[in-house]
Design a protein around this motif. Structure first.
Motif, PDB file in Angstrom:
ATOM      1  N   PHE A   1       0.894  -1.325   0.054  1.00  0.00           N
ATOM      2  CA  PHE A   1      -0.080   0.048   0.123  1.00  0.00           C
ATOM      3  C   PHE A   1       0.746   1.288  -0.145  1.00  0.00           C
ATOM      4  O   PHE A   1       0.486   2.203  -0.847  1.00  0.00           O
ATOM      5  CB  PHE A   1      -0.878  -0.146   1.305  1.00  0.00           C
ATOM      6  CG  PHE A   1      -1.446   1.192   1.395  1.00  0.00           C
ATOM      7  CD1 PHE A   1      -2.854   1.164   0.632  1.00  0.00           C
ATOM      8  CD2 PHE A   1      -1.234   2.112   2.163  1.00  0.00           C
ATOM      9  CE1 PHE A   1      -3.677   2.620   0.831  1.00  0.00           C
ATOM     10  CE2 PHE A   1      -1.992   3.314   2.354  1.00  0.00           C
ATOM     11  CZ  PHE A   1      -3.133   3.648   1.735  1.00  0.00           C
ATOM     12  N   ILE A   2       2.045   1.398   0.984  1.00  0.00           N
ATOM     13  CA  ILE A   2       2.911   2.516   0.935  1.00  0.00           C
ATOM     14  C   ILE A   2       3.392   2.594  -0.416  1.00  0.00           C
ATOM     15  O   ILE A   2       3.581   3.952  -0.970  1.00  0.00           O
ATOM     16  CB  ILE A   2       3.785   2.382   2.226  1.00  0.00           C
ATOM     17  CG1 ILE A   2       2.996   2.332   3.468  1.00  0.00           C
ATOM     18  CG2 ILE A   2       4.794   3.374   2.082  1.00  0.00           C
ATOM     19  CD1 ILE A   2       3.764   2.085   4.800  1.00  0.00           C
ATOM     20  N   LEU A   3       4.159   1.832  -0.934  1.00  0.00           N
ATOM     21  CA  LEU A   3       4.912   1.851  -2.088  1.00  0.00           C
ATOM     22  C   LEU A   3       3.969   2.532  -3.409  1.00  0.00           C
ATOM     23  O   LEU A   3       4.187   3.183  -4.060  1.00  0.00           O
ATOM     24  CB  LEU A   3       5.472   0.420  -2.615  1.00  0.00           C
ATOM     25  CG  LEU A   3       6.542  -0.104  -1.578  1.00  0.00           C
ATOM     26  CD1 LEU A   3       7.128  -1.357  -2.010  1.00  0.00           C
ATOM     27  CD2 LEU A   3       7.596   1.033  -1.687  1.00  0.00           C
ATOM     28  N   ILE A   4       2.624   1.683  -3.514  1.00  0.00           N
ATOM     29  CA  ILE A   4       1.870   2.212  -4.444  1.00  0.00           C
ATOM     30  C   ILE A   4       1.460   3.560  -4.381  1.00  0.00           C
ATOM     31  O   ILE A   4       1.379   4.604  -5.347  1.00  0.00           O
ATOM     32  CB  ILE A   4       0.734   1.277  -4.664  1.00  0.00           C
ATOM     33  CG1 ILE A   4       1.032  -0.189  -4.913  1.00  0.00           C
ATOM     34  CG2 ILE A   4      -0.332   1.954  -5.602  1.00  0.00           C
ATOM     35  CD1 ILE A   4      -0.156  -1.108  -4.986  1.00  0.00           C
ATOM     36  N   ARG A   5       1.179   4.133  -3.159  1.00  0.00           N
ATOM     37  CA  ARG A   5       0.620   5.624  -2.863  1.00  0.00           C
ATOM     38  C   ARG A   5       2.045   6.176  -3.123  1.00  0.00           C
ATOM     39  O   ARG A   5       1.827   7.267  -3.433  1.00  0.00           O
ATOM     40  CB  ARG A   5       0.523   5.653  -1.290  1.00  0.00           C
ATOM     41  CG  ARG A   5      -1.039   4.772  -1.003  1.00  0.00           C
ATOM     42  CD  ARG A   5      -2.198   5.195  -1.811  1.00  0.00           C
ATOM     43  NE  ARG A   5      -2.475   6.801  -1.461  1.00  0.00           N
ATOM     44  CZ  ARG A   5      -3.674   7.376  -1.744  1.00  0.00           C
ATOM     45  NH1 ARG A   5      -4.315   6.727  -2.463  1.00  0.00           N
ATOM     46  NH2 ARG A   5      -3.808   8.566  -1.435  1.00  0.00           N
ATOM     47  N   LYS A   6       3.102   5.983  -2.905  1.00  0.00           N
ATOM     48  CA  LYS A   6       4.520   6.776  -3.029  1.00  0.00           C
ATOM     49  C   LYS A   6       4.597   7.078  -4.462  1.00  0.00           C
ATOM     50  O   LYS A   6       4.853   8.108  -5.035  1.00  0.00           O
ATOM     51  CB  LYS A   6       5.473   5.915  -2.327  1.00  0.00           C
ATOM     52  CG  LYS A   6       5.550   6.382  -0.870  1.00  0.00           C
ATOM     53  CD  LYS A   6       5.948   7.601  -0.247  1.00  0.00           C
ATOM     54  CE  LYS A   6       5.813   7.762   1.298  1.00  0.00           C
ATOM     55  NZ  LYS A   6       6.003   9.291   1.486  1.00  0.00           N
ATOM     56  N   ILE A   7       4.453   6.019  -5.129  1.00  0.00           N
ATOM     57  CA  ILE A   7       4.723   5.911  -6.536  1.00  0.00           C
ATOM     58  C   ILE A   7       3.763   6.923  -7.357  1.00  0.00           C
ATOM     59  O   ILE A   7       4.041   7.783  -8.341  1.00  0.00           O
ATOM     60  CB  ILE A   7       4.710   4.564  -7.295  1.00  0.00           C
ATOM     61  CG1 ILE A   7       6.095   3.778  -6.685  1.00  0.00           C
ATOM     62  CG2 ILE A   7       4.805   4.602  -8.735  1.00  0.00           C
ATOM     63  CD1 ILE A   7       5.770   2.342  -7.369  1.00  0.00           C
ATOM     64  N   THR A   8       2.289   6.888  -6.860  1.00  0.00           N
ATOM     65  CA  THR A   8       1.347   7.783  -7.517  1.00  0.00           C
ATOM     66  C   THR A   8       1.293   9.039  -6.882  1.00  0.00           C
ATOM     67  O   THR A   8       0.634  10.040  -7.455  1.00  0.00           O
ATOM     68  CB  THR A   8      -0.212   6.961  -7.273  1.00  0.00           C
ATOM     69  OG1 THR A   8      -0.062   6.509  -5.783  1.00  0.00           O
ATOM     70  CG2 THR A   8       0.032   5.674  -8.231  1.00  0.00           C
ATOM     71  N   ASP A   9       2.169   9.295  -5.850  1.00  0.00           N
ATOM     72  CA  ASP A   9       2.025  10.616  -5.394  1.00  0.00           C
ATOM     73  C   ASP A   9       2.976  11.596  -6.275  1.00  0.00           C
ATOM     74  O   ASP A   9       4.188  11.723  -5.833  1.00  0.00           O
ATOM     75  CB  ASP A   9       2.626  10.455  -3.981  1.00  0.00           C
ATOM     76  CG  ASP A   9       2.317  11.922  -3.108  1.00  0.00           C
ATOM     77  OD1 ASP A   9       1.600  12.898  -3.699  1.00  0.00           O
ATOM     78  OD2 ASP A   9       2.839  12.112  -2.084  1.00  0.00           O
ATOM     79  N   ILE A  10       2.737  12.146  -7.198  1.00  0.00           N
ATOM     80  CA  ILE A  10       3.554  13.107  -8.249  1.00  0.00           C
ATOM     81  C   ILE A  10       2.930  14.525  -7.729  1.00  0.00           C
ATOM     82  O   ILE A  10       1.987  14.923  -7.980  1.00  0.00           O
ATOM     83  CB  ILE A  10       3.134  12.686  -9.470  1.00  0.00           C
ATOM     84  CG1 ILE A  10       3.308  11.289  -9.798  1.00  0.00           C
ATOM     85  CG2 ILE A  10       3.784  13.660 -10.545  1.00  0.00           C
ATOM     86  CD1 ILE A  10       3.051  10.684 -11.262  1.00  0.00           C
ATOM     87  N   ARG A  11       4.067  15.265  -7.409  1.00  0.00           N
ATOM     88  CA  ARG A  11       3.838  16.647  -6.917  1.00  0.00           C
ATOM     89  C   ARG A  11       4.112  17.523  -8.174  1.00  0.00           C
ATOM     90  O   ARG A  11       5.060  17.349  -8.953  1.00  0.00           O
ATOM     91  CB  ARG A  11       4.646  17.005  -5.698  1.00  0.00           C
ATOM     92  CG  ARG A  11       4.113  16.192  -4.486  1.00  0.00           C
ATOM     93  CD  ARG A  11       4.760  16.671  -3.295  1.00  0.00           C
ATOM     94  NE  ARG A  11       4.698  15.994  -2.105  1.00  0.00           N
ATOM     95  CZ  ARG A  11       4.986  16.216  -0.848  1.00  0.00           C
ATOM     96  NH1 ARG A  11       5.847  16.928  -0.749  1.00  0.00           N
ATOM     97  NH2 ARG A  11       4.548  15.538   0.161  1.00  0.00           N
ATOM     98  N   VAL A  12       3.281  18.634  -8.476  1.00  0.00           N
ATOM     99  CA  VAL A  12       3.335  19.444  -9.261  1.00  0.00           C
ATOM    100  C   VAL A  12       4.285  20.701  -8.808  1.00  0.00           C
ATOM    101  O   VAL A  12       4.141  21.218  -7.750  1.00  0.00           O
ATOM    102  CB  VAL A  12       2.117  19.923  -9.959  1.00  0.00           C
ATOM    103  CG1 VAL A  12       2.369  20.830 -11.160  1.00  0.00           C
ATOM    104  CG2 VAL A  12       1.333  18.917 -10.554  1.00  0.00           C
TER     105      VAL A  12
END
Length: 309
Positions: free
Chosen positions: A298-309
C-alpha cells in the motif's frame, strides 16, 4: 334625526375600517420585530444529554488538535462526531466479524480495534492537507478577482472584500476573516500572516509575497495578479491530469490489501477452522509477514502515484 343616524353610522364604519387598518399594520410590525429579536437573540434549542456531552468534549483544549486535523483533512465533522463515528464503525465491524465470519470474540474485538485505528491513520494520511489543496485550487480565481478590482481602480482591501463575497469555501471563509480584520484596523501583512499559519503551501506564500511587494514598491498589480492567476490555473489543470492518469493505481492500492483479507475471511466462513493454523507458532510468523507485505504494498503504490507538481 335620520341625518344624525346616518352620520353616526358612517363614523362607526369609518372607525371600524381605521381600526382594522392599524391593527393589521400593528400585527405586521410586531411580526417583523419578533423576527429581528430572534435574529439578535436566538433561542437556545433543547439538546439531549448526548449532545451536551459532545459539546463539552468539543470545548476541551485536548480536542483542539483533533479539530485542526479534521479541518486540514477537510472532514466536516466535530471531534465528538468523529469519535462517535469511529466507535459506531468499530461496533459494526465487530458484529460483522463475529456473526458473519464466525470468528472468536477476542479476535473479532482485536481486529475491530486495529481496523478502526488503521482507518483513522489512513484517513488523515490520504487526506493530509486536503483543506490546503482545495484552498490553493481557488487561488487562480482569487488572483483574477483581485486583478479585475485593481484594474478598475479599487484598493487591495476592497478587492479582498469582493473575494470574500464571491468565492466559495474554503478560500471565501479565509478571505472573509482577512476582510474583517482589515476593517478593524489590522495591517494587511498581519492579516495575511495569520492565514499563512494555517496554510503554509508554496503557492500561498508566493501569493502573499506578491501582494506585499507590490503594495510596498508599486507597479502594475493587475498585470502581476493576472499572470500569477494564469500560472495557478495551468498548475491546477496539470494536477487534475496527473490525478486522472494515476486514479487506477490509487484504487489498486486499496484493492490489493482488502482482497486477501476478504478471501481469508470467506474461506474461514466456508471451512470451519480455516484460519486456526495462523495462531500457531509458525502461523504467527506467516501472519506477520502477510500483514507487513500488505502494508508495504500500500505504501509503495501510494508513494509511486504521489506526483507533486
Amino acid at each position: 334625526m335620520n341625518i344624525a343616524v346616518s352620520i353616526l353610522y358612517s363614523l362607526a364604519v369609518l372607525s371600524l375600517l381605521l381600526f382594522g387598518y392599524y391593527y393589521l399594520g400593528y400585527r405586521s410590525q410586531k411580526k417583523e420585530w419578533k423576527l429581528k429579536v430572534k435574529e439578535w437573540y436566538p433561542e437556545e434549542q433543547r439538546k439531549s444529554m448526548i449532545s451536551k456531552l459532545g459539546d463539552q468534549f468539543d470545548e476541551r483544549e485536548s480536542s483542539k488538535a483533533l479539530r485542526n486535523k479534521l479541518q486540514s483533512a477537510n472532514v466536516k465533522l466535530l471531534p465528538s462526531e468523529y469519535i462517535a463515528a469511529l466507535l459506531v464503525g468499530g461496533m459494526t465491524v465487530f458484529v460483522f466479524f463475529y456473526t458473519i465470519f464466525s470468528m472468536p470474540v477476542a479476535i473479532s474485538l482485536l481486529l475491530s480495534v486495529l481496523l478502526m485505528l488503521a482507518t483513522n491513520y489512513l484517513l488523515f494520511y490520504i487526506r493530509k492537507n486536503n483543506y490546503e489543496i482545495r484552498f490553493n485550487e481557488q487561488l487562480g480565481e482569487v488572483c483574477r478577482i483581485l486583478g479585475n478590482a485593481a484594474r478598475s481602480g479599487m484598493t487591495i482591501n476592497q478587492g479582498i472584500e469582493i473575494v470574500a463575497r464571491e468565492v466559495s469555501a474554503p478560500a471565501g471563509i479565509e478571505f472573509k476573516q482577512i476582510s474583517n480584520e482589515l476593517k478593524l484596523g489590522v495591517p494587511l501583512e498581519t492579516a495575511l500572516r495569520s492565514v499563512q499559519k494555517r496554510n503554509k503551501s508554496r503557492d500561498f506564500n508566493l501569493f502573499i509575497a506578491t501582494l506585499l511587494i507590490q503594495k510596498k514598491t508599486g507597479g502594475n498589480l493587475a498585470r502581476t495578479l493576472e499572470t500569477m492567476g494564469e500560472t495557478f490555473e495551468e498548475r491546477k489543470v496539470l494536477s487534475q491530469t496527473i490525478k486522472t492518469m494515476t486514479a487506477e493505481q490509487k484504487y489498486i492500492s486499496f484493492i490489493i490489501p482488502v482482497m486477501p483479507v476478504f478471501l481469508l475471511l470467506v474461506m474461514n466462513n466456508v471451512i470451519d477452522g480455516f484460519i486456526e493454523p495462523l495462531w500457531s507458532g509458525f502461523g504467527v510468523i506467516i501472519l506477520i509477514a502477510f500483514v507487513g507485505a500488505i502494508i508495504l504494498s500500500f505504501i509503495l503504490i501510494r508513494k509511486i502515484t504521489d506526483i507533486r507538481v
